[in-house]
Design a protein around this motif. Structure first.
Motif, PDB file in Angstrom:
ATOM      1  N   GLY A 106       0.363   7.689  12.052  1.00  0.00           N
ATOM      2  CA  GLY A 106      -0.755   7.159  12.841  1.00  0.00           C
ATOM      3  C   GLY A 106      -1.241   5.826  12.316  1.00  0.00           C
ATOM      4  O   GLY A 106      -0.460   4.988  11.883  1.00  0.00           O
ATOM      5  N   ASP A 107      -2.540   5.686  12.307  1.00  0.00           N
ATOM      6  CA  ASP A 107      -3.173   4.441  11.929  1.00  0.00           C
ATOM      7  C   ASP A 107      -3.519   4.471  10.439  1.00  0.00           C
ATOM      8  O   ASP A 107      -4.672   4.556  10.055  1.00  0.00           O
ATOM      9  CB  ASP A 107      -4.447   4.287  12.778  1.00  0.00           C
ATOM     10  N   THR A 108      -2.519   4.416   9.581  1.00  0.00           N
ATOM     11  CA  THR A 108      -2.772   4.438   8.144  1.00  0.00           C
ATOM     12  C   THR A 108      -2.036   3.286   7.473  1.00  0.00           C
ATOM     13  O   THR A 108      -1.083   2.742   8.026  1.00  0.00           O
ATOM     14  CB  THR A 108      -2.280   5.740   7.488  1.00  0.00           C
ATOM     15  N   PRO A 109      -2.467   2.935   6.285  1.00  0.00           N
ATOM     16  CA  PRO A 109      -1.803   1.858   5.546  1.00  0.00           C
ATOM     17  C   PRO A 109      -0.549   2.351   4.823  1.00  0.00           C
ATOM     18  O   PRO A 109       0.091   1.580   4.120  1.00  0.00           O
ATOM     19  CB  PRO A 109      -2.871   1.435   4.527  1.00  0.00           C
ATOM     20  N   ILE A 110      -0.225   3.632   4.990  1.00  0.00           N
ATOM     21  CA  ILE A 110       0.888   4.214   4.224  1.00  0.00           C
ATOM     22  C   ILE A 110       2.225   3.731   4.756  1.00  0.00           C
ATOM     23  O   ILE A 110       2.516   3.871   5.942  1.00  0.00           O
ATOM     24  CB  ILE A 110       0.850   5.748   4.295  1.00  0.00           C
ATOM     25  N   CYS A 111       3.031   3.166   3.873  1.00  0.00           N
ATOM     26  CA  CYS A 111       4.360   2.756   4.283  1.00  0.00           C
ATOM     27  C   CYS A 111       5.398   3.725   3.728  1.00  0.00           C
ATOM     28  O   CYS A 111       6.224   4.243   4.446  1.00  0.00           O
ATOM     29  CB  CYS A 111       4.645   1.339   3.821  1.00  0.00           C
ATOM     30  N   SER A 112       5.357   3.968   2.437  1.00  0.00           N
ATOM     31  CA  SER A 112       6.267   4.966   1.867  1.00  0.00           C
ATOM     32  C   SER A 112       5.510   5.836   0.877  1.00  0.00           C
ATOM     33  O   SER A 112       4.548   5.381   0.245  1.00  0.00           O
ATOM     34  CB  SER A 112       7.432   4.284   1.164  1.00  0.00           C
ATOM     35  N   VAL A 113       5.925   7.077   0.773  1.00  0.00           N
ATOM     36  CA  VAL A 113       5.233   8.034  -0.082  1.00  0.00           C
ATOM     37  C   VAL A 113       6.104   8.392  -1.285  1.00  0.00           C
ATOM     38  O   VAL A 113       7.268   8.756  -1.136  1.00  0.00           O
ATOM     39  CB  VAL A 113       4.889   9.317   0.711  1.00  0.00           C
TER      40      VAL A 113
ATOM     41  N   CYS B  84      -1.937   2.925  -3.557  1.00  0.00           N
ATOM     42  CA  CYS B  84      -0.751   2.078  -3.542  1.00  0.00           C
ATOM     43  C   CYS B  84      -0.393   1.703  -4.976  1.00  0.00           C
ATOM     44  O   CYS B  84      -1.199   1.094  -5.682  1.00  0.00           O
ATOM     45  CB  CYS B  84      -0.980   0.824  -2.710  1.00  0.00           C
ATOM     46  N   THR B  85       0.802   2.058  -5.391  1.00  0.00           N
ATOM     47  CA  THR B  85       1.222   1.792  -6.779  1.00  0.00           C
ATOM     48  C   THR B  85       1.504   0.311  -6.998  1.00  0.00           C
ATOM     49  O   THR B  85       1.641  -0.135  -8.123  1.00  0.00           O
ATOM     50  CB  THR B  85       2.504   2.557  -7.138  1.00  0.00           C
ATOM     51  N   CYS B  86       1.586  -0.421  -5.904  1.00  0.00           N
ATOM     52  CA  CYS B  86       1.907  -1.834  -6.013  1.00  0.00           C
ATOM     53  C   CYS B  86       0.641  -2.665  -6.212  1.00  0.00           C
ATOM     54  O   CYS B  86       0.511  -3.382  -7.195  1.00  0.00           O
ATOM     55  CB  CYS B  86       2.667  -2.248  -4.757  1.00  0.00           C
ATOM     56  N   CYS B  87      -0.323  -2.525  -5.324  1.00  0.00           N
ATOM     57  CA  CYS B  87      -1.539  -3.346  -5.442  1.00  0.00           C
ATOM     58  C   CYS B  87      -2.703  -2.573  -6.056  1.00  0.00           C
ATOM     59  O   CYS B  87      -3.807  -3.105  -6.171  1.00  0.00           O
ATOM     60  CB  CYS B  87      -1.940  -3.927  -4.083  1.00  0.00           C
ATOM     61  N   GLY B 122       1.967   5.994  -3.124  1.00  0.00           N
ATOM     62  CA  GLY B 122       3.123   5.318  -2.540  1.00  0.00           C
ATOM     63  C   GLY B 122       2.893   3.827  -2.421  1.00  0.00           C
ATOM     64  O   GLY B 122       2.142   3.249  -3.195  1.00  0.00           O
ATOM     65  N   ALA B 123       3.549   3.226  -1.454  1.00  0.00           N
ATOM     66  CA  ALA B 123       3.398   1.786  -1.245  1.00  0.00           C
ATOM     67  C   ALA B 123       2.751   1.547   0.111  1.00  0.00           C
ATOM     68  O   ALA B 123       3.091   2.200   1.093  1.00  0.00           O
ATOM     69  CB  ALA B 123       4.750   1.099  -1.303  1.00  0.00           C
ATOM     70  N   GLN B 126       1.127  -3.412   3.581  1.00  0.00           N
ATOM     71  CA  GLN B 126       0.926  -4.808   3.213  1.00  0.00           C
ATOM     72  C   GLN B 126       1.831  -5.221   2.046  1.00  0.00           C
ATOM     73  O   GLN B 126       2.494  -6.253   2.094  1.00  0.00           O
ATOM     74  CB  GLN B 126      -0.535  -5.027   2.823  1.00  0.00           C
ATOM     75  N   CYS B 127       1.886  -4.386   1.026  1.00  0.00           N
ATOM     76  CA  CYS B 127       2.726  -4.697  -0.131  1.00  0.00           C
ATOM     77  C   CYS B 127       4.196  -4.757   0.259  1.00  0.00           C
ATOM     78  O   CYS B 127       4.932  -5.639  -0.187  1.00  0.00           O
ATOM     79  CB  CYS B 127       2.546  -3.657  -1.229  1.00  0.00           C
ATOM     80  N   VAL B 128       4.623  -3.839   1.095  1.00  0.00           N
ATOM     81  CA  VAL B 128       6.023  -3.814   1.503  1.00  0.00           C
ATOM     82  C   VAL B 128       6.351  -5.055   2.334  1.00  0.00           C
ATOM     83  O   VAL B 128       7.402  -5.671   2.179  1.00  0.00           O
ATOM     84  CB  VAL B 128       6.337  -2.522   2.294  1.00  0.00           C
ATOM     85  N   ALA B 129       5.387  -5.456   3.154  1.00  0.00           N
ATOM     86  CA  ALA B 129       5.590  -6.656   3.976  1.00  0.00           C
ATOM     87  C   ALA B 129       5.749  -7.895   3.093  1.00  0.00           C
ATOM     88  O   ALA B 129       6.628  -8.730   3.327  1.00  0.00           O
ATOM     89  CB  ALA B 129       4.405  -6.841   4.929  1.00  0.00           C
TER      90      ALA B 129
END
Lengths: 132, 132
Positions: A106-113, B84-87, B122-123, B126-129
């Motif tokens: 959905g509308d979350t900032p999660i890209c990968s877990v 987010c483990t990145c930022c 996770g990531a 924004q960080c992945v982008a």
DNA sequence: GTAATTGCAAAAGATTTGCCCCATT
DNA sequence: AATGGGGCAAATCTTTTGCAATTAC
């Protein structure tokens, strides 16, 4: 990957973690246990090894909101944690299927877990039994 | 219940928490923000107020596994956290219904549940982008 | 006026680190 | 023998606390 040695200290620490599966000891507790086998081991060594082993994925750190120190556990299949506010114990509990299979589209900032933690806070049956 | 006063310090701290809804600041960050309004406020006062407000249920503490200091948030409707483990940011994310409705009747030590925390690590998108 | 709360600084706890020596490889 | 890792103690970092002064009520 970096070279590493099999020291007696490291083995003992892993052993302590293996043999106290359900108690999620703090560094201090691990230190006290390890001293029974290696009376000269130092707390610094315990911390250094816990950090090293965590980096290797062999140890996990658990922090709960009202405790000053971290707890540690050896790597095990995914599970959730139940913290009893009465006896301060942390129990392993099964990770519900629905949580294991969560999708985040959905509308979350999660890209990968990478990992997921579920902590339940409440009172355990033993404490409630004693109270009454 | 204990008597309490509406001090300027307490109001400012609550205000900082309200105005940084999605950033989950540490005590140090809250301190720095609060100093912009009250240049003489001390870090001890920030901690004392955070503890007081937590006791009142107006503030929540969040600890993640690889961070030395606690983060804080004002009380809001139930939600989960995404780290987010990145930022190193902590985002609020919706708490899935299936988690909200979890039942614990099987073979667990759980007798009663006070609260529940779900942390996803996770990531973020924004960080992945940025990486690619 | 009274007592809760503050600022300051010291203390307390947990964890990390520097250094020199020892033990694993 | 080379060097990763250990022991010890000092250092660091976060959070708490004692106390005298201040301020909300």
């Amino acid at each position: 990957m970096k070279k590493s040695r099999n020291t007696r200290q490291r083995a003992v620490i892993l052993d302590v973690l293996k043999n106290t599966e359900s108690s999620h000891p703090t560094a201090e507790t691990i230190y006290r246990e390890a001293r029974k086998v290696l009376p000269n081991i130092s707390l610094g060594t315990v911390y250094r090894n816990l950090n090293f082993l965590r980096g290797q994925g062999l140890v996990r750190e658990i922090r709960s909101n009202n405790e000053a120190s971290s707890r540690f556990e050896g790597e095990r299949p995914p599970h959730a944690h139940f913290h009893c506010t009465c006896c301060q114990t942390v129990h392993d509990i099964p990770l519900p299927d629905c949580v294991r299979n969560l999708q985040w589209e959905g509308d979350t900032p999660i890209c990968s877990v990478n990992s997921l933690e579920l902590h339940i806070v409440g009172a355990c049956s033993q404490c409630v039994a004693v109270q009454s």
